[in-house]
Design an enzyme around this catalytic site. Structure first.
Site, PDB file in Angstrom:
ATOM      1  N   ASN A   8       0.804  -1.224   0.000  1.00 31.84           N
ATOM      2  CA  ASN A   8       0.000   0.000   0.000  1.00 31.84           C
ATOM      3  C   ASN A   8       0.837   1.274   0.000  1.00 31.84           C
ATOM      4  OD1 ASN A   8       0.887  -0.390   2.603  1.00 31.84           O
ATOM      5  ND2 ASN A   8      -0.994   0.322   3.570  1.00 31.84           N
ATOM      6  N   CYS A   9       2.147   1.145  -0.120  1.00 29.79           N
ATOM      7  CA  CYS A   9       3.043   2.301  -0.148  1.00 29.79           C
ATOM      8  C   CYS A   9       3.039   2.916  -1.553  1.00 29.79           C
ATOM      9  CB  CYS A   9       4.455   1.863   0.224  1.00 29.79           C
ATOM     10  SG  CYS A   9       5.707   3.140   0.008  1.00 29.79           S
TER      11      CYS A   9
END
Length: 115
Positions: A8-9
């Site tokens: 999710n970065c």
């Protein structure tokens, strides 16, 4: 090629998109799910410097107490913190043939090193 990070970065997403669009087929290692070893962190710190491997702009680092942050003053103490708080690892880390060659994402660096 292995890309280490968390899915999710946004920086990891940018790197994976760039790599895919430029013909690479990277394997993804999610160190939130698969973990990371002290040996791997030691290698990365030797390659890039322990200061570089700490993501001091991220929320994980900022949530640490001032005392905890101040205790990180060497490669050894950085690795201890990164093993406990792996979201504080600067990401992504890109390895080619088992050797770390890039950390974070900068398109120009990716072009220069990977092409």
């Amino acid at each position: 090629m292995i890309v280490y990070g968390i899915p999710n970065c946004n920086t990891v997403k940018k790197a994976m998109t760039w790599l895919t669009e430029n013909g690479f087929k990277p394997e993804f290692h999610d160190f939130k799910k698969k973990g990371i070893t002290a040996e791997k962190l030691n290698e990365w710190c030797d390659t890039f410097g322990w200061e570089v491997m700490l993501n001091k702009k991220g929320t994980t680092w900022k949530k640490l107490s001032a005392e905890e942050q101040q205790e990180v003053n060497s490669k050894e103490t950085a690795i201890k913190v990164l093993l406990i708080h792996n979201s504080a690892i600067k990401r992504p880390v890109v390895e080619v043939d088992g050797k770390a060659v890039l950390v974070s994402f900068n398109e120009e660096n990716y072009q220069n090193i990977l092409k």
